[in-house]
Write a protein that holds these residues in place. Structure first.
Motif, PDB file in Angstrom:
ATOM      1  N   GLU A1191      62.721  22.070   9.977  1.00 27.09           N
ATOM      2  CA  GLU A1191      62.608  20.905   9.105  1.00 27.09           C
ATOM      3  C   GLU A1191      61.278  20.800   8.551  1.00 27.09           C
ATOM      4  O   GLU A1191      61.101  20.290   7.497  1.00 27.09           O
ATOM      5  N   GLU A1192      60.116  21.555   9.041  1.00 24.10           N
ATOM      6  CA  GLU A1192      58.988  21.403   8.477  1.00 24.10           C
ATOM      7  C   GLU A1192      59.001  21.987   6.930  1.00 24.10           C
ATOM      8  O   GLU A1192      58.089  21.344   6.300  1.00 24.10           O
ATOM      9  N   PHE A1193      59.885  22.904   6.631  1.00 18.60           N
ATOM     10  CA  PHE A1193      59.682  23.198   5.536  1.00 18.60           C
ATOM     11  C   PHE A1193      60.084  22.254   4.288  1.00 18.60           C
ATOM     12  O   PHE A1193      59.738  22.192   3.036  1.00 18.60           O
ATOM     13  N   ASN A1194      60.573  20.974   4.680  1.00 20.58           N
ATOM     14  CA  ASN A1194      60.830  19.768   3.937  1.00 20.58           C
ATOM     15  C   ASN A1194      59.816  18.957   3.714  1.00 20.58           C
ATOM     16  O   ASN A1194      59.754  17.975   2.840  1.00 20.58           O
ATOM     17  N   ASN A1195      58.712  19.100   4.620  1.00 24.09           N
ATOM     18  CA  ASN A1195      57.662  18.139   4.626  1.00 24.09           C
ATOM     19  C   ASN A1195      56.727  18.424   3.860  1.00 24.09           C
ATOM     20  O   ASN A1195      56.416  19.605   3.670  1.00 24.09           O
ATOM     21  N   PHE A1196      55.747  17.660   3.073  1.00 20.60           N
ATOM     22  CA  PHE A1196      54.999  17.807   2.221  1.00 20.60           C
ATOM     23  C   PHE A1196      53.388  18.215   3.277  1.00 20.60           C
ATOM     24  O   PHE A1196      53.270  17.049   4.215  1.00 20.60           O
ATOM     25  N   TYR A1197      52.810  19.086   3.185  1.00 30.11           N
ATOM     26  CA  TYR A1197      51.430  19.049   4.055  1.00 30.11           C
ATOM     27  C   TYR A1197      50.380  19.122   2.904  1.00 30.11           C
ATOM     28  O   TYR A1197      50.023  20.056   2.372  1.00 30.11           O
ATOM     29  N   GLY A1198      49.854  17.986   2.672  1.00 24.88           N
ATOM     30  CA  GLY A1198      48.974  17.990   1.412  1.00 24.88           C
ATOM     31  C   GLY A1198      49.701  18.122   0.076  1.00 24.88           C
ATOM     32  O   GLY A1198      50.634  16.964   0.328  1.00 24.88           O
ATOM     33  N   ILE A1199      49.258  18.706  -1.121  1.00 21.72           N
ATOM     34  CA  ILE A1199      50.214  18.588  -2.244  1.00 21.72           C
ATOM     35  C   ILE A1199      51.409  19.628  -2.310  1.00 21.72           C
ATOM     36  O   ILE A1199      51.788  19.536  -3.256  1.00 21.72           O
ATOM     37  N   ARG A1200      51.567  20.289  -1.149  1.00 17.16           N
ATOM     38  CA  ARG A1200      52.441  21.384  -1.057  1.00 17.16           C
ATOM     39  C   ARG A1200      53.405  21.471   0.013  1.00 17.16           C
ATOM     40  O   ARG A1200      52.929  21.059   1.093  1.00 17.16           O
ATOM     41  N   LYS A1201      54.520  21.808  -0.157  1.00 13.59           N
ATOM     42  CA  LYS A1201      55.402  22.109   1.005  1.00 13.59           C
ATOM     43  C   LYS A1201      54.987  23.509   1.654  1.00 13.59           C
ATOM     44  O   LYS A1201      54.451  24.359   1.095  1.00 13.59           O
ATOM     45  N   PRO A1202      55.349  23.730   3.006  1.00 11.71           N
ATOM     46  CA  PRO A1202      55.045  24.989   3.445  1.00 11.71           C
ATOM     47  C   PRO A1202      55.455  26.071   3.095  1.00 11.71           C
ATOM     48  O   PRO A1202      56.675  25.995   2.854  1.00 11.71           O
ATOM     49  N   THR A1203      55.059  27.183   3.018  1.00 12.44           N
ATOM     50  CA  THR A1203      55.710  28.430   2.583  1.00 12.44           C
ATOM     51  C   THR A1203      55.449  29.240   4.206  1.00 12.44           C
ATOM     52  O   THR A1203      56.506  30.275   4.226  1.00 12.44           O
ATOM     53  N   ILE A1204      54.557  29.147   5.051  1.00 13.81           N
ATOM     54  CA  ILE A1204      54.669  29.785   6.305  1.00 13.81           C
ATOM     55  C   ILE A1204      54.473  28.880   7.340  1.00 13.81           C
ATOM     56  O   ILE A1204      53.636  27.966   6.889  1.00 13.81           O
ATOM     57  N   LEU A1205      55.198  28.815   8.395  1.00  7.76           N
ATOM     58  CA  LEU A1205      54.979  27.913   9.364  1.00  7.76           C
ATOM     59  C   LEU A1205      54.374  28.628  10.491  1.00  7.76           C
ATOM     60  O   LEU A1205      54.961  29.390  10.960  1.00  7.76           O
ATOM     61  N   GLY A1206      53.233  28.289  10.783  1.00  7.23           N
ATOM     62  CA  GLY A1206      52.362  28.993  11.717  1.00  7.23           C
ATOM     63  C   GLY A1206      52.825  28.444  13.175  1.00  7.23           C
ATOM     64  O   GLY A1206      52.996  27.311  13.273  1.00  7.23           O
ATOM     65  N   VAL A1207      53.066  29.263  14.144  1.00 11.33           N
ATOM     66  CA  VAL A1207      53.482  28.616  15.493  1.00 11.33           C
ATOM     67  C   VAL A1207      52.376  29.262  16.643  1.00 11.33           C
ATOM     68  O   VAL A1207      51.997  30.585  16.284  1.00 11.33           O
ATOM     69  N   ARG A1208      52.026  28.765  17.631  1.00 12.51           N
ATOM     70  CA  ARG A1208      51.123  29.207  18.699  1.00 12.51           C
ATOM     71  C   ARG A1208      51.845  30.591  19.502  1.00 12.51           C
ATOM     72  O   ARG A1208      52.942  30.326  19.551  1.00 12.51           O
ATOM     73  N   GLU A1209      51.167  31.062  19.994  1.00 15.47           N
ATOM     74  CA  GLU A1209      51.398  32.016  20.927  1.00 15.47           C
ATOM     75  C   GLU A1209      51.049  31.710  22.404  1.00 15.47           C
ATOM     76  O   GLU A1209      49.886  31.227  22.436  1.00 15.47           O
TER      77      GLU A1209
END
Length: 1775
Positions: A1191-1209
């Motif tokens: 669902e993060e792909f639908n949220n704006f981070y700054g002035i753009r929506k994400p194209t890569i969602l980084g997750v921790r390892e």
């Protein structure tokens, strides 16, 4: 169907002759689109039918000629026939498109009125997204887009249908082109060019245009079977292939051949339209058909190998540092306080010289630009050459202008004698010139403050803007509109201003200012008595330069340290606000478990979407308030959840499923499973039945409270009990359970049954009226409690004793009726109240004798409930140790903590984004074989034994599980359960089976969540529903060996037995797992065990697909290559082939891994794609959160929506050894704190590998998820991040979800990994991506990019160079005599302290360890973090980090200078095996040992000739840090080598080393067999380097000649003579030594075999004459014996320097007689180095206790967990 499951073996591995096999007609991948009437769960969705029927609307389309038309054909079939696409490509993209459109339509809010009709808005959005890059490309090149669609919302029905069909045709055409483009997918604008022309032809066909050449209806220029592949893809592919072949496997200079980027960037200029034309003009000089000299050369950028690239790409950083350095030196040089000095006009004018320097640096930049990029200039790009020339001339003009105006100021001042009005006016004129010079910078600053204006201007493709920006940079398709929003701008600007302010303050006051006075004193120092022939007698400037160089180097690199400090602080702050580390252990989870249940519902239970989706702000606010209440337990709704709620059972289901997966993974045992599960409600219990682990000793505490407060009112007692929610629940559950149990075992309707009912009614009434403590004696409760325990224990037994039960019940009756009440009642009263038998005749002694009936022995649910009741009644401890397994505790803590963090609410599974997981696999382990597991090394240790000791508790849990399944002993285990045992071991290694198991948890989680989404209240709560099911299923297998084991199998978890069938369809539509097993076809053909194991994985994992490359040999030379996708068909019970798409040629023409990913990416599905490596893992509870993450792909981070969602390892290899722990600690701090800061506030997080989630369709049209050009893209992953940033993407980082990752665990593996990464960074320095990021990002983001990518490696190298320059400088000062002169004046030596302290701190790596400590403190607490750090230091972590510093420096520097980067397979096995000395020498001789010995020699020479020892503290401060580096570089490979100090092994190792050294070998001998082969391989980089690389190498090698120059003047024989003749005469020794060696070698070759006596005679004569000369020198001159030792230190380095120079000049020397001597001498030198290193190892091996201490250091973590490594390493296995 021919399944090709096990084809017969053929010669030549995977070779198969003849055409590819036919396919089964009914085989499909995910949904059977070919037959919509099939009974398949996914076809129940009307959206799937809507998408499929939209594609079927071929209607009045002109039918293709020459081909019979099937009425069942759809739009994709029509395109396939019309444009010559392959049938399987059409099938593949049909499913891809239908699935995507169906999934998109499911997410539409509000739901469409006609669900089985495709929504136009869904298709329009998809078309815009998919073709956005194409549209931008058309705009950039000033071409009209060929996508013609009506933008009118409402048209007539027919027009709207045609418009919809047209849009479908465009997206289908693009997907078909992409699906068949093979390697061209790395060139997205090339695909745009192809699509542009094919869409143009499609328009002509759709508009029924007439072809002017034929007069017939227009037909596409590419037509026929496989026409697209042969006519379009193959010519371009062959061009790329030929270019790669000309690169000599990447060893040719990058400037000499075109890589993928060059091919792609050809399509960034309009010339592609004029030259290539359509159909493609194969005579064009773009193609391979043109000779090399006439062919198009590099495009857009030339990668030239040079250190200057670091300056050229990031010139702004260096300009800033150099100008500040100049200014600080000018200010520091003035006497007095800084503020006073700054007020002086002289100083102010001197500071203006920074502008002259600045303009000079611009000249340098212009020269570098022209020098590296000149080959881009051709007839077509003439303006580029004009700009280069103009830039150089203008920069030079500025230097002259500034110089003239500056000179005028001083000339006026000197003529006037003071700062007159005219002199001041000239200063103003100079400043006006400066203002003109700075105008572009000021404009850039203005646009930085208003970033949206800059973005807008850069996105406009107007020629006028191009003209205005022409001067500043080349016009590029990428790198435009990269500015962030104002808020982000502000955040990272403040961050960097703080960093820079700290750095410059520190540098001025602690580095530059302290050096000014000593420098002046040194320059004034006269009458220095030089100990050698000094060429510059009159000045000490050389000494001053050597004093300043280390300080300047530290000044240039310490910004890295300041970044590290500030990023740690900012990262920790962000982590705190993200609520990381709030729940660190199970104890903290206990306190919040009730809220945890609510948090799980809040995050995972989808909410019904409102009809008006625009109320987003209100909804966000409401969600934020609810999350706050949840987190801190505020408000009534979150006080507690009760057993009656549906949500409770919902939570219980998920929690129990998590615990069951823990049991399946053997992290917990059966007992822990029972203690941790949350059982469903039964026995009329009124409260939620919390896990026993939470209730633990609460009942006993309540009992003691009741006795303690016996005289207090009920309310107070109940208040005290209710202080703990778990105590309240324990009391009520125990009471309700006992009531139910007593009534259950007593016959219904009997007197005894009525007595029990009445007794409980009485107690209930007293409780309600608050008279419990008044009516009853609380101290009797203890006796009742004891009897109840006896009763429960009796009922739990297999053979129950009836008389005992009767006795216990009678005793309970007596206690409850006679002793418990305070007021004794007569028998009549008791009868009246129903508490005694109704018949007076009945003797009370016979109560219960005939009324007890035991329940069924096989009732598993009852037994389980009794066990739980017994635990509640008897438990006396707090159970903080449950679960015992550390990994289980960590996972529970992280998962529970993550649910209180901010994450989007989960949608219904139907409405979630679909996604795929892609794993590239080559030929690593799939499953460990029995042979592999049981075979022992030389110490008698097998991998299985090692794993059993490392994971002792998990092995015990596995054995318990196997015993439940009927296994009796170890032999039985290996015979009957060998597959299970292999799986157990494989799940603890870095194997494909572990990765597949982890990723398939997504599928399992989605099935469960899909069921819960659609389950009604009746399903959950009703009779026979889940409540009863869970109870039955979870633990029915825990009652001894006899019961079935199916209850704990993967496939039959508790909830799956209730599935209705549609869950499988939902999960398959939303998730696909593709493993790109490149060599699977070859494995099958060879009968390799890996093929069988991969088939096993497919068979047991429904959503798993395997993609591989198949080679088909048709004739002698003709080979066809296919991308093939297979799955295991559960109905046919065999492997079936789904798609077979022909490739234009061999897959691997670039780097292997990205090519493998690229060939399989066409088989992925969904909106997102997660890239997972072969060494990763996942867990069920983390898989549950994937819906939220997407669902993060639908949220704006700054002035753009994400194209890569980084997750921790989470690095799961940390527990294997101390070395693995160091590596995992370092890696963990980067993948958490490091990436957290990069994403926010710095906005420069890239893609560092896995497990990031990509926006699939965004990347699909922009070059894919990695880059594949040979060598330059060896770190393929990070280039996806560079590409994303340059194309305007947005990379975010989310820490509420984590994926497991394995890391290398042995020093050699780690060193090879570090070498690969460092070499990759060396190549990044040369790359166009890095240059563009350095020039297209704003200043502060550019700083962030530099210091977090190549800058880190460059600064690591500067640290080592600092140590070198510092030591060489001190050596110069000592040997020359300057130091002795300076020491007389102690004030001059104060500068030394400052240099030393900084250098030691940096080298120790304390600051690089800071992020590690901070992140550890955040997540585990401050004291554990400090303790961990101290433990690490005691285990010699600093040795390891210093050693790693050497690895990074060596490979980074060598790659930039000479190239030679290559993929290094590290192997991911377990490290229990001792590595031989020869292995270590081969790996580290050049990178560490030789450099360590060099520094050691400098230190020895320095300490013997320096005057410093008198000042011992200063000398110790200087030498300790340097000796530490020397010792760690030489000794680390042995300290971290199992049995590294075993005396016997050391002896064998030495023999092995000498054998390897003297083994002559042959042409085909390997490096590990022959020294000579290895020696030549070590010089490979010198063969491919350019002239500048060779020149610099020779200049660096000249340093070894300095030893001889410096030391010969110190020999006693010289009588302190400083004539140059002394040095020249010393070369006589070198000539004599070489002559002696040649004579002995010649004699050996001629006489040693047959005339041995002559050989001995020559040896005798040489030795005799040498001794004679020494004796004569001792007697007749002032020569001393010590001169011999000193002389060796002088002449041995000279010889080494000559050998190194000879290696560089090998092309000229190899054919001469000299070369054999060079090789022979090099062998002797390697023997000398080997003996020096071996001597220190042998000494430690000989000393007692070192071996056991080393074992303790290496395996300490395992010791603390009960690992018997001492026994393990000595091979004394326990029986």
């Amino acid at each position: 169907m021919n399944l090709r499951q096990r084809p017969p073996l053929t010669r030549g591995g995977s070779i198969r002759y003849g055409p590819p096999p036919p396919q089964h007609p009914n085989v499909y991948n995910i949904i059977p689109i070919h037959n919509l009437l099939t009974d398949h769960p996914s076809l129940r969705y009307p959206e799937v039918r809507a998408a499929a029927s939209a594609l079927r609307a071929t209607g009045d389309l002109r039918k293709p000629p020459f081909t019979p038309w099937d009425p069942n054909n759809d739009l994709l079939d029509w395109l396939g026939i019309m444009f010559g696409f392959q049938k399987d490509n059409v099938k593949n993209q049909r499913e891809n498109l239908v699935l995507h459109l169906a999934n998109s339509q499911m997410r539409v809010q509000p739901a469409p009125t006609l669900p089985d009709v495709l929504e136009a808005s869904v298709l329009r959005r998809f078309r815009r997204k998919l073709l956005q890059n194409y549209t931008s490309w058309c705009s950039y090149l000033g071409r009209k887009s060929q996508v013609w669609v009506s933008h009118r919302r409402n048209g007539t029905g027919n027009a709207e249908t045609n418009s919809l069909r047209r849009e479908l045709l465009y997206v289908s055409l693009y997907l078909l082109i992409w699906g068949e483009s093979a390697n061209l997918r790395f060139t997205p604008e090339c695909i745009c060019y192809i699509f542009h022309h094919m869409a143009m032809e499609l328009n002509l066909v759709l508009d029924e245009q007439i072809d002017p050449d034929t007069g017939q209806s227009f037909l596409p220029s590419i037509y026929g079977d496989c026409a697209f592949l042969k006519g379009v893809v193959m010519p371009i592919y062959n061009t790329i292939k030929l270019e790669v072949e000309s690169s000599r496997n990447g060893t040719a200079p990058h400037s000499a051949w075109r890589n993928y980027d060059d091919i792609n960037e050809y399509f960034w200029s309009r010339r592609c339209f004029h030259k290539l034309k359509w159909p493609l003009d194969l005579s064009c000089n773009f193609f391979a058909t043109t000779p090399k000299e006439k062919r198009v050369g590099k495009t857009g950028f030339v990668e030239q190998r040079s250190f200057w690239n670091v300056f050229r790409s990031f010139d702004k950083v260096w300009v800033l540092l150099l100008l500040f350095l100049q200014a600080m030196i000018i200010v520091a040089w003035e006497d007095g306080s800084t503020l006073t000095a700054l007020k002086g006009r002289d100083l102010q004018v001197k500071l203006l010289t920074v502008f002259i320097t600045w303009s000079g640096l611009r000249v340098l930049q212009a020269v570098l630009d022209a020098g590296t990029q000149y080959s881009l200039v051709t007839k077509e790009t003439m303006w580029l050459g004009v700009r280069m020339t103009l830039k150089f001339m203008v920069a030079l003009t500025w230097v002259v202008v500034f110089g003239v105006f500056y000179g005028r100021i001083w000339s006026q001042e000197s003529s006037d004698g003071n700062w007159s009005a005219e002199a001041n006016r000239r200063i103003v004129v100079f400043l006006e010139v400066v203002l003109v010079f700075l105008l572009p910078e000021l404009l850039a600053l203005a646009l930085f403050i208003v970033p949206w204006i800059r973005n807008l201007l850069e996105e406009l493709d107007w020629p006028v803007i191009y003209l205005l920006t022409w001067w500043f940079h080349t016009r590029l398709f990428v790198g435009r509109a990269l500015r962030e929003g104002l808020v982000n701008n502000f955040k990272y600007t403040v961050f960097w201003i703080l960093v820079l302010a700290s750095k410059f303050t520190f540098s001025y006051f602690l580095q530059i200012k302290p050096l000014a006075a000593p420098t002046k004193a040194l320059l004034k120092q006269q009458n220095v008595v030089y100990r050698w022939h000094e060429f510059f007698n009159n000045t000490n400037r050389v000494a001053v330069v050597l004093l300043w160089v280390p300080v300047v180097l530290i000044y240039l690199m310490d910004l890295q340290i300041w970044y590290s400090i500030y990023s740690s602080l900012v990262g920790a702050t962000i982590g705190l606000f993200s609520h990381l580390g709030e729940i660190r252990n199970f104890g903290q989870l206990r306190l919040r478990f009730q809220f945890f249940a609510n948090a799980m519902q809040f995050n995972f239970m989808p909410e019904d979407h409102p009809l008006n989706p625009k109320l987003t702000l209100v909804k966000k606010l409401r969600d934020a308030i609810r999350r706050l209440k949840l987190r801190y337990g505020l408000g009534k709704p979150y006080n507690k959840i009760e057993s009656s709620q549906v949500g409770t059972t919902w939570f219980a289901l998920i929690w129990n499923e998590i615990i069951v997966t823990f049991r399946e993974e053997d992290l917990i045992n059966d007992r822990e499973l029972e203690l941790m599960e949350l059982p469903p409600n039964c026995w009329n219990i009124r409260v939620i039945r919390w896990p026993c682990v939470l209730l633990c000793n609460e009942l006993l505490l309540a009992l003691s409270l009741a006795i303690e407060l016996a005289k207090e009112p009920d309310q107070l007692l109940w208040l005290r009990i209710c202080n703990s929610e778990y105590r309240r629940c324990a009391v009520i559950e125990a009471y309700d359970s006992i009531k139910y149990l007593l009534l259950m075992i007593v016959k219904d309707g009997s007197d005894e049954c009525l007595i029990i009912e009445n007794l409980f009614k009485e107690i209930d009434k007293d409780i309600q009226t608050g008279k419990l403590t008044v009516t009853y004696k609380m101290d009797v409760l203890e006796k009742i409690h004891a009897k109840l325990i006896s009763l429960v224990e009796l009922l739990m037994q297999q053979n129950k004793d009836l008389s005992k039960a009767v006795n216990i019940l009678q005793a309970l009756y007596e206690l409850s009726v006679r002793e418990f009440p305070k007021v004794k009642k007569s028998i009549e009263q008791l009868r009246e109240e129903g508490l005694a038998p109704r018949s007076p005749a009945t003797d009370a002694g016979l109560l219960f004798e005939n009324s007890v009936e035991f329940p069924d022995d096989d009732d598993a649910t009852l037994l389980k409930t009794l066990r739980r009741l017994h635990t509640i009644l008897t438990s006396r401890d707090s159970m903080h140790y449950i679960p015992r397994n550390l990994e289980a505790r960590r996972r529970i803590a992280f998962f529970s903590n993550s649910l209180f963090m901010n994450m989007p609410r989960a949608p219904h599974v139907e409405k979630m984004m679909a996604f795929s997981v892609l794993t590239p696999y080559y030929d690593e382990e799939v499953l460990f074989s029995l042979l592999n597991l049981r075979s022992e090394n030389e110490d008698g240790i097998s991998i299985m034994f090692y794993l059993q000791k490392i994971y002792q508790d998990e092995w015990d849990n596995f054995l318990e599980r196997m015993q439940r399944e009927g296994v009796k002993d170890d032999d039985d285990l290996w015979k009957t359960k060998s597959r299970d045992t292999r799986l157990w071991a494989s799940y603890r290694g870095q194997t494909l089976s572990r990765t597949v198991r982890g990723m398939m948890y997504y599928y399992r989680a989605l099935k469960m969540l899909a069921f819960l989404d659609s389950a009604s209240e009746v399903d959950i709560e009703g009779p026979g529903g889940i409540s009863s099911l869970v109870s039955m299923n979870l633990n029915s297998g825990l009652n001894g060996v006899h019961s079935s084991s199916r209850n704990l199998n993967r496939a039959t978890s508790s909830i799956s037995l209730m599935f209705k069938g549609n869950e499988y369809g939902s999960a398959l539509m939303k998730f696909t797992y593709v493993v790109a097993c490149q060599l699977y076809g070859q494995h099958k053909a060879r009968g390799d065990h890996r093929a069988e194991e991969i088939l096993y994985l497919m068979k047991h994992n429904e959503a798993l697909r395997v993609a591989y490359v198949d080679e088909v040999h048709l004739g002698r030379e003709e080979v066809e290559y296919y991308s093939v996708l297979v799955k295991y068909d559960q109905q046919l019970q065999r492997e079936v082939e789904i798609y077979r798409i022909r490739l234009p040629g061999p897959l691997k023409i670039g780097e292997g891994k990205p090519e493998n990913q690229n060939h399989a990416i066409i088989f992925t599905r969904g909106d997102a794609i997660q890239t997972i490596d072969m060494n990763q893992d996942n867990c069920f509870e983390e898989a549950l959160k994937m819906r939220n993450l997407l669902e993060e792909f639908n949220n704006f981070y700054g002035i753009r929506k994400p194209t890569i969602l980084g997750v921790r390892e989470n690095i799961f290899t940390g527990s294997v050894s101390s070395l693995a722990w160091f590596m995992s600690a370092q890696e963990t701090s980067f993948v958490t704190l490091g990436q957290r800061v990069l994403a926010n506030p710095l906005k420069v997080r890239m893609h560092y590998g896995h497990p990031d989630v990509f926006d699939r369709f965004w990347f699909l049209s922009r070059g894919g998820i990695s880059k594949a050009s040979k060598v330059i893209n060896i770190s393929e992953d990070i280039f996806a991040g560079f590409n994303c940033t340059l194309r305007g993407g947005n990379v975010t980082h989310h820490e509420y979800l984590q994926v497991g990752k394995g890391r290398d665990v042995g020093l050699n593996q780690i060193a090879m990994f570090e070498a690969k990464v460092a070499s990759g960074n060396g190549e990044q320095v040369l790359s166009r991506d890095m240059y563009r990021l350095g020039h297209r990002l704003d200043f502060f983001r550019m700083l962030s990019v530099f210091y977090t990518t190549v800058g880190f490696y460059f600064n690591s190298m500067l640290v080592v160079i600092t140590v070198y320059t510092f030591l060489w400088g001190r050596l110069y000062l000592a040997l020359s005599g300057v130091e002795a002169a300076v020491m007389k004046d102690t004030s001059n030596n104060t500068a030394l302290g400052a240099i030393l302290n900084q250098q030691f701190l940096i080298q120790l790596g304390l600051f690089t360890a800071l992020p590690m400590i901070v992140e550890n403190s955040l997540e585990h607490g401050f004291l554990p973090a400090v303790w961990d750090f101290i433990t690490m230091q005691l285990q010699l972590a600093s040795f390891f980090y210093t050693f790693s510093l050497g690895t990074r420096t060596h490979f980074f520097g060598r790659t930039i200078l000479h190239g030679g980067a290559k993929y290094r397979a590290t192997g991911r096995g377990f490290v229990v095996q001792h590595k031989s000395f020869a292995d270590n020498y081969r790996l580290y001789a050049r990178s560490h040992f030789v450099k360590g010995i060099e520094l050691g020699v400098i230190l020895i020479v320095y300490s013997s000739h320096s005057d410093l020892p008198k000042y011992t503290l200063l000398f110790i401060a200087m030498s300790v840090s340097c000796w530490f580096l020397v010792v760690s570089w030489i000794m680390a490979p042995f300290v971290f080598n199992p049995s590294g100090f075993d005396w016997l092994k050391t002896v064998y190792d030495f023999d092995d080393f000498m054998n390897w050294l003297w083994y002559r070998g042959g042409v085909f001998s390997q490096a590990d067999q022959s020294w000579e082969t290895w020696w030549y391989e070590e010089q490979d980089h010198l063969r491919t380097t350019g002239i500048w690389g060779k020149l610099l190498e020779i200049i660096l090698d000249l340093r070894f000649f300095f030893f001889q120059y410096g030391i010969v003047y110190q020999l006693r024989i010289t009588h302190h003579n400083t004539s140059i003749a002394v040095y020249l005469l010393s070369w006589i020794f070198m000539v004599v030594a070489l002559g002696i060696y040649i004579i002995i070698s010649y004699a050996g070759d001629k006489y040693s075999a047959k005339e041995h006596i002559y050989y001995r005679l020559v040896q005798f004569l040489v030795i005799f004459l040498s001794v004679l000369v020494i004796v004569i020198l001792l007697k007749c001159t002032s020569f001393e014996f010590l001169d011999l030792v000193t002389g060796l230190l002088a002449f041995i380095p000279t010889g080494w320097g000559m050998i190194l120079i000879a290696q560089v000049l090998r092309p000229f020397l190899q054919s001469t007689v000299v070369w054999d001597t060079v090789v022979a001498l090099a062998r002797l030198y390697d023997m000398l180095f080997g003996v020096i290193v071996m001597a220190s190892v042998a000494l430690l091996s000989w000393m007692p206790g070192f071996q056991s201490m080393q074992t303790r250091i290496l395996f300490n973590e395992a010791f603390s967990r009960g690992l018997q490594i001492s026994r393990l390493l000595s091979g004394k296995k326990s029986n």
